[in-house]
Design an enzyme around this catalytic site. Structure first.
Site, PDB file in Angstrom:
ATOM      1  N   LYS A   1       0.840  -1.196   0.129  1.00  0.00           N
ATOM      2  CA  LYS A   1      -0.050  -0.061   0.063  1.00  0.00           C
ATOM      3  C   LYS A   1       0.861   1.219   0.023  1.00  0.00           C
ATOM      4  O   LYS A   1       0.507   2.162  -0.554  1.00  0.00           O
ATOM      5  CB  LYS A   1      -1.023   0.081   1.451  1.00  0.00           C
ATOM      6  CG  LYS A   1      -2.174  -0.865   0.922  1.00  0.00           C
ATOM      7  CD  LYS A   1      -3.182  -0.731   2.347  1.00  0.00           C
ATOM      8  CE  LYS A   1      -4.443  -1.437   2.318  1.00  0.00           C
ATOM      9  NZ  LYS A   1      -5.271  -1.001   3.162  1.00  0.00           N
TER      10      LYS A   1
ATOM     11  N   ASP B   1      -7.543   3.165   1.985  1.00  0.00           N
ATOM     12  CA  ASP B   1      -7.940   2.246   3.329  1.00  0.00           C
ATOM     13  C   ASP B   1      -9.332   2.593   3.456  1.00  0.00           C
ATOM     14  O   ASP B   1      -9.766   2.286   4.478  1.00  0.00           O
ATOM     15  CB  ASP B   1      -7.193   3.342   4.312  1.00  0.00           C
ATOM     16  CG  ASP B   1      -5.698   2.904   4.248  1.00  0.00           C
ATOM     17  OD1 ASP B   1      -5.444   1.833   3.836  1.00  0.00           O
ATOM     18  OD2 ASP B   1      -4.907   3.701   4.519  1.00  0.00           O
TER      19      ASP B   1
ATOM     20  N   LEU C   1      -2.463   5.831  23.034  1.00  0.00           N
ATOM     21  CA  LEU C   1      -3.016   7.229  22.972  1.00  0.00           C
ATOM     22  C   LEU C   1      -1.997   8.113  21.907  1.00  0.00           C
ATOM     23  O   LEU C   1      -2.757   8.720  21.044  1.00  0.00           O
ATOM     24  CB  LEU C   1      -3.016   7.813  24.158  1.00  0.00           C
ATOM     25  CG  LEU C   1      -4.192   7.359  25.180  1.00  0.00           C
ATOM     26  CD1 LEU C   1      -4.115   8.398  26.301  1.00  0.00           C
ATOM     27  CD2 LEU C   1      -5.540   6.990  24.692  1.00  0.00           C
TER      28      LEU C   1
ATOM     29  N   ASN D   1      -5.073   2.482  -2.381  1.00  0.00           N
ATOM     30  CA  ASN D   1      -5.516   1.112  -2.432  1.00  0.00           C
ATOM     31  C   ASN D   1      -6.189   0.934  -3.665  1.00  0.00           C
ATOM     32  O   ASN D   1      -6.998  -0.220  -3.938  1.00  0.00           O
ATOM     33  CB  ASN D   1      -6.390   0.647  -1.211  1.00  0.00           C
ATOM     34  CG  ASN D   1      -7.899   1.160  -1.347  1.00  0.00           C
ATOM     35  OD1 ASN D   1      -8.050   2.137  -2.275  1.00  0.00           O
ATOM     36  ND2 ASN D   1      -8.660   0.429  -0.570  1.00  0.00           N
TER      37      ASN D   1
ATOM     38  N   GLY E   1      -5.672   2.276  14.032  1.00  0.00           N
ATOM     39  CA  GLY E   1      -4.657   1.504  13.430  1.00  0.00           C
ATOM     40  C   GLY E   1      -4.520   2.319  11.719  1.00  0.00           C
ATOM     41  O   GLY E   1      -5.386   2.906  11.268  1.00  0.00           O
TER      42      GLY E   1
HETATM   43  P1  NAP Z   1      -3.966  -2.295  12.524  1.00  0.00           P
HETATM   44  O1  NAP Z   1      -3.687  -1.168  11.458  1.00  0.00           O
HETATM   45  O2  NAP Z   1      -3.137  -3.096  12.641  1.00  0.00           O
HETATM   46  O3  NAP Z   1      -4.693  -1.498  13.629  1.00  0.00           O
HETATM   47  C1  NAP Z   1      -5.058  -2.391  14.635  1.00  0.00           C
HETATM   48  C2  NAP Z   1      -5.972  -1.589  15.770  1.00  0.00           C
HETATM   49  O4  NAP Z   1      -6.263  -2.398  16.665  1.00  0.00           O
HETATM   50  C3  NAP Z   1      -5.043  -0.503  16.647  1.00  0.00           C
HETATM   51  O5  NAP Z   1      -5.806   0.479  16.837  1.00  0.00           O
HETATM   52  C4  NAP Z   1      -4.547  -1.441  17.771  1.00  0.00           C
HETATM   53  O6  NAP Z   1      -4.081  -0.650  18.796  1.00  0.00           O
HETATM   54  C5  NAP Z   1      -5.771  -2.165  18.183  1.00  0.00           C
HETATM   55  N1  NAP Z   1      -5.379  -3.385  18.765  1.00  0.00           N
HETATM   56  C6  NAP Z   1      -5.057  -4.412  18.427  1.00  0.00           C
HETATM   57  N2  NAP Z   1      -4.955  -5.412  19.269  1.00  0.00           N
HETATM   58  C7  NAP Z   1      -5.553  -4.707  20.431  1.00  0.00           C
HETATM   59  C8  NAP Z   1      -5.863  -5.400  21.680  1.00  0.00           C
HETATM   60  N3  NAP Z   1      -5.623  -6.414  22.131  1.00  0.00           N
HETATM   61  N4  NAP Z   1      -6.379  -4.273  22.585  1.00  0.00           N
HETATM   62  C9  NAP Z   1      -6.651  -3.098  22.299  1.00  0.00           C
HETATM   63  N5  NAP Z   1      -6.392  -2.605  20.873  1.00  0.00           N
HETATM   64  C10 NAP Z   1      -6.013  -3.500  19.976  1.00  0.00           C
HETATM   65  O7  NAP Z   1      -5.389  -3.167  11.842  1.00  0.00           O
HETATM   66  P2  NAP Z   1      -6.182  -3.073  10.548  1.00  0.00           P
HETATM   67  O8  NAP Z   1      -5.442  -3.197   9.242  1.00  0.00           O
HETATM   68  O9  NAP Z   1      -6.850  -1.368  10.642  1.00  0.00           O
HETATM   69  O10 NAP Z   1      -7.279  -3.991  10.881  1.00  0.00           O
HETATM   70  C11 NAP Z   1      -8.015  -3.937  11.779  1.00  0.00           C
HETATM   71  C12 NAP Z   1      -9.300  -4.749  11.665  1.00  0.00           C
HETATM   72  O11 NAP Z   1     -10.201  -4.398  10.864  1.00  0.00           O
HETATM   73  C13 NAP Z   1      -8.969  -6.413  11.381  1.00  0.00           C
HETATM   74  O12 NAP Z   1      -9.863  -6.906  11.761  1.00  0.00           O
HETATM   75  C14 NAP Z   1      -9.510  -6.037   9.669  1.00  0.00           C
HETATM   76  O13 NAP Z   1      -9.979  -7.394   9.379  1.00  0.00           O
HETATM   77  C15 NAP Z   1     -10.503  -5.351   9.663  1.00  0.00           C
HETATM   78  N6  NAP Z   1     -10.580  -4.662   8.393  1.00  0.00           N
HETATM   79  C16 NAP Z   1     -11.877  -4.501   7.819  1.00  0.00           C
HETATM   80  C17 NAP Z   1     -12.467  -3.921   6.534  1.00  0.00           C
HETATM   81  C18 NAP Z   1     -13.591  -4.128   5.934  1.00  0.00           C
HETATM   82  O14 NAP Z   1     -13.612  -3.991   4.785  1.00  0.00           O
HETATM   83  N7  NAP Z   1     -14.607  -4.286   6.734  1.00  0.00           N
HETATM   84  C19 NAP Z   1     -11.099  -3.371   6.160  1.00  0.00           C
HETATM   85  C20 NAP Z   1     -10.145  -3.168   6.760  1.00  0.00           C
HETATM   86  C21 NAP Z   1      -9.858  -3.744   7.760  1.00  0.00           C
HETATM   87  P3  NAP Z   1      -2.573   0.140  19.055  1.00  0.00           P
HETATM   88  O15 NAP Z   1      -2.672   1.170  18.217  1.00  0.00           O
HETATM   89  O16 NAP Z   1      -2.731   0.318  20.645  1.00  0.00           O
HETATM   90  O17 NAP Z   1      -1.739  -1.141  18.639  1.00  0.00           O
END
Ligand code: NAP
Length: 283
Positions: free
Chosen positions: A67, A104, A159, A88, A133
């Protein structure tokens, strides 16, 4: 002429995009169109892009791990891609590759919410985003603040990561960064709560990022996690009498937006939300 589309990234063999875009190609009446997976490891981006050039691809989606790095290979970027530093969707415009658009998924997310709750987002709407994230929350935050809402607050475990998002919103909608504990206490303030962390995703389906005891019944709880379809926080929202919005709708509307950029056709995809749900449930 056959429409040639695809996805680059790794791992992508389980991507739902080929299924989604095959449906769109049918809906648009573009018989013979294709959406193919071009898988490559992090070092293979130049080879993957050479394949796309040779195939005279009309457009492609980009996912992890490309990306950000793909930016160096594009001829033009839209303003979102420049601000967010990620792409994307890439469109082949007369041989030049232009990247950006639904970066995104934020705009696709907003489309999916408006489709289900047409009057939810307005100048009196307060939103709480859980998570900060780079994969999803960043794009969703940016798309929501641009709707000029009453407020869009962000609660995150780390935070400082949430604070990094604030410059994206400063010209549009007021925002505050909160701990999950504070967010839980203030939950009744919010009309929409968007869960963007990976908490609750398969296989850890019993996990829930915050407790919803203080939620109002007219609040919409939206989880972008779509595996499982009915996450723990959505189950809990139902128990509290709140309204819910599923993650797979975002996936579909993100695809709708990309397809529109490639073909100029804005398809009515609302009937595919249930079909996609069945597909995800393995039915
Ligand atoms: P990412 O960039 O890795 O972000 C992860 C986020 O989750 C961060 O805010 C992280 O907090 C938090 N996190 C992870 N584990 C945690 C825990 N145990 N306790 C508290 N906070 C936690 O991930 P992403 O790519 O954004 O994806 C996140 C989710 O969205 C995934 O499940 C993905 O499948 C889903 N998603 C869905 C779509 C859709 O089209 N529906 C699109 C994209 C993503 P910290 O900042 O503190 O690390």
């Amino acid at each position: 002429m056959t429409l040639k589309l695809g996805l680059i990234g790794h791992p992508i063999s389980h991507s739902l995009s080929p299924w989604i875009h095959a449906k769109f190609i049918d809906l648009a009446g573009l018989n013979g169109g294709e959406y193919k997976l071009y898988e490559g490891n992090p070092n293979q981006l130049p080879d993957v892009l050479t394949q796309l050039k040779q195939n005279k691809i009309d457009g492609f989606n980009v996912t992890i791990p490309y990306k950000q790095v793909v930016l160096d290979y594009l001829d033009e970027l839209d303003s979102d891609a420049e601000i967010l530093g990620a792409v994307n969707t890439v469109v082949n415009q007369h041989g030049k590759w232009k990247g950006g658009y639904s970066t995104d998924g934020g705009e696709g997310y907003v489309r999916s919410i408006i489709e289900s709750f047409p009057s939810l987002l307005n100048k009196d709407t307060s939103v709480l985003i859980l998570g900060a994230g780079g994969g999803a929350a960043r794009g969703i935050y940016r798309a929501l603040v641009q709707k000029r809402l009453k407020r869009v607050d962000i609660a995150n475990r780390t935070l400082d990561k949430a604070k990094e998002l604030l410059p994206l919103g400063k010209d549009f909608t007021p925002s505050e960064v909160l701990t999950f504990h504070t967010a839980e206490k203030n939950l009744s303030q919010y009309d929409l709560i968007v869960q963007t962390t990976s908490v609750g995703m398969k296989p850890k389906v019993q996990e829930q990022i915050i407790q919803l005891d203080n939620i109002r019944k007219d609040t919409v709880v939206s989880d972008i996690v779509y595996q499982p379809i009915m996450t723990k926080i959505l189950q809990d929202a139902k128990v509290h009498g709140a309204r819910i919005h599923h993650g797979h709708a975002m996936l579909l509307y993100q695809g709708q937006l990309a397809f529109e950029k490639w073909t100029g056709k804005k398809l009515d995809v609302s009937h595919l939300v249930d079909e996609l749900e069945d597909k995800l449930r393995g039915e």
